[in-house]
Design a protein around this motif. Structure first.
Motif, PDB file in Angstrom:
ATOM      1  N   THR A 130     -32.495  68.914  74.737  1.00  0.00           N
ATOM      2  CA  THR A 130     -33.143  69.004  76.051  1.00  0.00           C
ATOM      3  C   THR A 130     -32.148  68.708  77.164  1.00  0.00           C
ATOM      4  OG1 THR A 130     -35.275  68.339  75.124  1.00  0.00           O
ATOM      5  CG2 THR A 130     -34.981  68.079  77.488  1.00  0.00           C
ATOM      6  N   LEU A 131     -31.330  67.677  76.983  1.00  0.00           N
ATOM      7  CA  LEU A 131     -30.337  67.321  78.007  1.00  0.00           C
ATOM      8  C   LEU A 131     -29.308  68.438  78.184  1.00  0.00           C
ATOM      9  CD1 LEU A 131     -29.763  63.551  77.139  1.00  0.00           C
ATOM     10  CD2 LEU A 131     -31.087  64.502  79.047  1.00  0.00           C
ATOM     11  N   MET A 132     -28.907  69.054  77.082  1.00  0.00           N
ATOM     12  CA  MET A 132     -27.951  70.149  77.176  1.00  0.00           C
ATOM     13  C   MET A 132     -28.567  71.339  77.915  1.00  0.00           C
ATOM     14  SD  MET A 132     -26.224  69.982  73.361  1.00  0.00           S
ATOM     15  CE  MET A 132     -25.206  71.429  73.694  1.00  0.00           C
ATOM     16  N   LEU A 133     -29.814  71.647  77.584  1.00  0.00           N
ATOM     17  CA  LEU A 133     -30.493  72.755  78.262  1.00  0.00           C
ATOM     18  C   LEU A 133     -30.696  72.449  79.732  1.00  0.00           C
ATOM     19  CD1 LEU A 133     -31.906  75.495  78.028  1.00  0.00           C
ATOM     20  CD2 LEU A 133     -34.011  74.276  77.393  1.00  0.00           C
ATOM     21  N   LEU A 134     -31.022  71.197  80.038  1.00  0.00           N
ATOM     22  CA  LEU A 134     -31.229  70.810  81.435  1.00  0.00           C
ATOM     23  C   LEU A 134     -29.920  70.893  82.210  1.00  0.00           C
ATOM     24  CD1 LEU A 134     -33.299  69.755  83.467  1.00  0.00           C
ATOM     25  CD2 LEU A 134     -32.716  67.432  82.758  1.00  0.00           C
ATOM     26  N   ALA A 135     -28.813  70.460  81.577  1.00  0.00           N
ATOM     27  CA  ALA A 135     -27.514  70.551  82.255  1.00  0.00           C
ATOM     28  C   ALA A 135     -27.141  72.007  82.525  1.00  0.00           C
ATOM     29  CB  ALA A 135     -26.442  69.880  81.389  1.00  0.00           C
ATOM     30  N   TRP A 136     -27.402  72.885  81.560  1.00  0.00           N
ATOM     31  CA  TRP A 136     -27.121  74.314  81.765  1.00  0.00           C
ATOM     32  C   TRP A 136     -27.971  74.879  82.883  1.00  0.00           C
ATOM     33  CZ3 TRP A 136     -30.360  78.561  81.207  1.00  0.00           C
ATOM     34  CH2 TRP A 136     -29.725  79.817  81.261  1.00  0.00           C
ATOM     35  N   SER A 137     -29.254  74.459  82.926  1.00  0.00           N
ATOM     36  CA  SER A 137     -30.161  74.960  83.963  1.00  0.00           C
ATOM     37  C   SER A 137     -29.705  74.524  85.346  1.00  0.00           C
ATOM     38  CB  SER A 137     -31.579  74.447  83.692  1.00  0.00           C
ATOM     39  OG  SER A 137     -32.476  74.879  84.687  1.00  0.00           O
ATOM     40  N   VAL A 138     -29.262  73.265  85.471  1.00  0.00           N
ATOM     41  CA  VAL A 138     -28.772  72.784  86.770  1.00  0.00           C
ATOM     42  C   VAL A 138     -27.495  73.532  87.164  1.00  0.00           C
ATOM     43  CG1 VAL A 138     -27.790  70.777  87.950  1.00  0.00           C
ATOM     44  CG2 VAL A 138     -29.837  70.514  86.505  1.00  0.00           C
ATOM     45  N   HIS A 139     -26.629  73.745  86.168  1.00  0.00           N
ATOM     46  CA  HIS A 139     -25.369  74.479  86.443  1.00  0.00           C
ATOM     47  C   HIS A 139     -25.647  75.897  86.922  1.00  0.00           C
ATOM     48  CE1 HIS A 139     -21.184  75.657  86.020  1.00  0.00           C
ATOM     49  NE2 HIS A 139     -21.568  76.710  85.294  1.00  0.00           N
ATOM     50  N   MET A 140     -26.710  76.503  86.429  1.00  0.00           N
ATOM     51  CA  MET A 140     -27.059  77.874  86.818  1.00  0.00           C
ATOM     52  C   MET A 140     -27.897  77.913  88.086  1.00  0.00           C
ATOM     53  SD  MET A 140     -25.514  79.681  84.607  1.00  0.00           S
ATOM     54  CE  MET A 140     -26.231  81.298  84.958  1.00  0.00           C
TER      55      MET A 140
ATOM     56  N   GLN B  84     -36.024  74.008  91.025  1.00  0.00           N
ATOM     57  CA  GLN B  84     -36.341  72.639  90.637  1.00  0.00           C
ATOM     58  C   GLN B  84     -37.516  72.580  89.679  1.00  0.00           C
ATOM     59  OE1 GLN B  84     -34.584  69.928  91.286  1.00  0.00           O
ATOM     60  NE2 GLN B  84     -36.009  68.760  89.996  1.00  0.00           N
ATOM     61  N   TRP B  85     -38.485  73.483  89.865  1.00  0.00           N
ATOM     62  CA  TRP B  85     -39.662  73.433  88.998  1.00  0.00           C
ATOM     63  C   TRP B  85     -39.287  73.799  87.555  1.00  0.00           C
ATOM     64  CZ3 TRP B  85     -41.334  77.620  86.236  1.00  0.00           C
ATOM     65  CH2 TRP B  85     -40.866  78.878  86.624  1.00  0.00           C
ATOM     66  N   VAL B  86     -38.259  74.634  87.391  1.00  0.00           N
ATOM     67  CA  VAL B  86     -37.793  74.986  86.050  1.00  0.00           C
ATOM     68  C   VAL B  86     -37.145  73.771  85.384  1.00  0.00           C
ATOM     69  CG1 VAL B  86     -36.197  76.413  84.724  1.00  0.00           C
ATOM     70  CG2 VAL B  86     -37.485  77.415  86.623  1.00  0.00           C
ATOM     71  N   ASN B  87     -36.309  73.071  86.157  1.00  0.00           N
ATOM     72  CA  ASN B  87     -35.674  71.870  85.621  1.00  0.00           C
ATOM     73  C   ASN B  87     -36.720  70.816  85.221  1.00  0.00           C
ATOM     74  OD1 ASN B  87     -33.172  73.042  86.124  1.00  0.00           O
ATOM     75  ND2 ASN B  87     -32.983  72.085  88.153  1.00  0.00           N
ATOM     76  N   SER B  88     -37.734  70.656  86.079  1.00  0.00           N
ATOM     77  CA  SER B  88     -38.790  69.684  85.796  1.00  0.00           C
ATOM     78  C   SER B  88     -39.568  70.080  84.545  1.00  0.00           C
ATOM     79  CB  SER B  88     -39.742  69.570  86.994  1.00  0.00           C
ATOM     80  OG  SER B  88     -39.055  69.126  88.148  1.00  0.00           O
ATOM     81  N   LEU B  89     -39.821  71.385  84.383  1.00  0.00           N
ATOM     82  CA  LEU B  89     -40.553  71.862  83.218  1.00  0.00           C
ATOM     83  C   LEU B  89     -39.748  71.631  81.947  1.00  0.00           C
ATOM     84  CD1 LEU B  89     -43.076  73.309  82.180  1.00  0.00           C
ATOM     85  CD2 LEU B  89     -41.867  75.484  82.501  1.00  0.00           C
ATOM     86  N   ILE B  90     -38.430  71.864  82.005  1.00  0.00           N
ATOM     87  CA  ILE B  90     -37.576  71.635  80.839  1.00  0.00           C
ATOM     88  C   ILE B  90     -37.580  70.159  80.467  1.00  0.00           C
ATOM     89  CG2 ILE B  90     -35.185  71.642  80.020  1.00  0.00           C
ATOM     90  CD1 ILE B  90     -34.746  74.175  81.677  1.00  0.00           C
ATOM     91  N   ALA B  91     -37.464  69.292  81.482  1.00  0.00           N
ATOM     92  CA  ALA B  91     -37.439  67.849  81.224  1.00  0.00           C
ATOM     93  C   ALA B  91     -38.759  67.381  80.620  1.00  0.00           C
ATOM     94  CB  ALA B  91     -37.140  67.087  82.510  1.00  0.00           C
ATOM     95  N   LEU B  92     -39.880  67.863  81.172  1.00  0.00           N
ATOM     96  CA  LEU B  92     -41.186  67.443  80.666  1.00  0.00           C
ATOM     97  C   LEU B  92     -41.411  67.954  79.247  1.00  0.00           C
ATOM     98  CD1 LEU B  92     -43.922  66.103  81.133  1.00  0.00           C
ATOM     99  CD2 LEU B  92     -44.732  68.268  82.136  1.00  0.00           C
TER     100      LEU B  92
END
Length: 366
Positions: free
Chosen positions: A128-138, A142-150
């Motif tokens: 999850t952290l790796m996917l979240l880091a990739w999402s932020v890098h791209m 914000q709602w996508v990042n929040s959805l990934i984290a949740l």
């Protein structure tokens, strides 16, 4: 330290229930639970009305050491030269994986297999952290990042529950009156031992070659403070409480029918009929403070002459008390070899009697 007998055990969202017809499993929340009757895998042993059942989740998801009758002295007392005593020899059990009797094998195999199962929730969290880091890098919204984290957090919690179920062995006991009385005696005797002002685990001992440098002691020991307590083993849910004794890197858990030996490398076990426990009172030259419940039987000198007087060559010579302690040895042919020292003299007999009583009333592989 009286024990109590539960009729249900909770492991995550599941509840295991013991009834006259066997062990059932239910799941749900308070006020609404869905359950099944007695089914699944069981380990069943019994004789004379005594048995236990271990309910398991579906698969798809030593030689006795010689006893010395001499005074001891802590090995922290260093003599001017190492030639004054022999090297200390370790007093320790075999690896827990080698302490296995025939009747314990099925249960120990199940426990050890579950202990080796890797935890999956950290992998979900890392992913999850790796996917979240990739999402932020791209530069994702914000709602996508929040959805990934949740989603990752909920996934880690869910997988964590599955990990708990996959690694836990559920063990139920039922007693006939003789076994219940004997196990109650064991808990009461353990309470007496736990009440001693000091309890030590003796790790090593060695013979003294020149007693005048060691206050006249015949042997040196290395020991550490330990505890006798009521504690549950890791990854095992049981409807009774067990007595636990820490012995270095291992912990001895006293169940109604056997001792389970927990260690980092695995879990071993031995029936009470294969266990030998003895107690004896011994004099100990104490240099670490006199416990409040011991009996001082005399004094000696830090550096002592053959006639028992002080060696005048040493300016820092001082008197040291000689205490009367209890030593309890715990041994088995399969590899248990431990020694416990208790500050109070005259204790331990009830504990030995309870173990021997359990050996008579519980099943044996003989």
């Amino acid at each position: 330290m009286g024990f109590y007998l539960r009729k249900s055990i909770s492991v995550g969202p599941l509840r295991f229930n013991l009834s006259g017809s066997g062990v059932g499993v239910s799941a749900g929340i308070k006020g609404f639970r869905v359950g099944t009757g007695p089914r699944g895998n069981y380990i069943h042993m019994g004789r004379g009305g005594f048995y236990y059942r271990a309910t398991l989740p579906p698969a798809g998801n030593g030689t006795r050491a010689p006893r010395q009758q001499h005074s001891y002295m802590p090995s922290t007392q260093h003599a001017p030269t190492s030639a004054t005593h022999e090297p200390l020899k370790e007093i320790e059990s075999l690896d827990a994986n080698h302490i296995v009797d025939s009747s314990s094998k099925a249960l120990l195999d199940e426990i050890n297999q579950k202990r080796k199962r890797p935890l999956m929730w950290p992998m979900v969290l890392i992913g999850t952290l790796m996917l979240l880091a990739w999402s932020v890098h791209m530069d994702a919204p914000q709602w996508v990042n929040s959805l990934i984290a949740l989603a990752g957090l909920m996934g880690a919690i869910y997988v964590g529950v599955l990990d708990q179920l996959a690694k836990t062995v559920v063990l139920f006991y039922e007693f006939d009156p003789d076994v219940e009385a004997a196990y109650e005696q064991l808990h009461s005797a353990a309470l007496q031992l736990a009440g001693c002002a000091r309890v030590w685990h003796i790790e090593a001992s060695g013979r003294v070659l020149d007693r005048k440098y060691h206050a006249g002691a015949a042997s040196l020991i290395r020991r550490k403070v330990t505890s006798i307590r009521r504690a549950a083993p890791q990854h095992l849910k049981c409807n009774i409480e067990t007595v636990a004794i820490d012995v270095g890197r291992q912990v001895l858990h006293f169940f109604p029918d056997r001792v389970l030996v927990y260690a980092p490398e695995g879990v071993g076990g031995v029936e009470y009929s294969h266990l030998n426990i003895d107690v004896d009172e011994k004099n100990f030259i104490e240099d670490e403070g006199v416990p409040r419940d011991t009996r001082v039987v005399g004094h000696t000198w830090r550096f002592v002459n053959k006639n028992g007087g002080p060696d005048r060559r040493f300016n820092n010579n001082r008197q040291i008390p000689i205490c009367r302690y209890t030593e309890m040895s715990i041994q088995s042919a399969s590899g248990i070899n431990e020694v416990i020292q208790l500050s109070q003299p005259g204790v331990g007999g009830d504990f030995v009697g309870a173990v021997r009583r359990l050996a008579r009333v519980t099943p044996s592989s003989h």
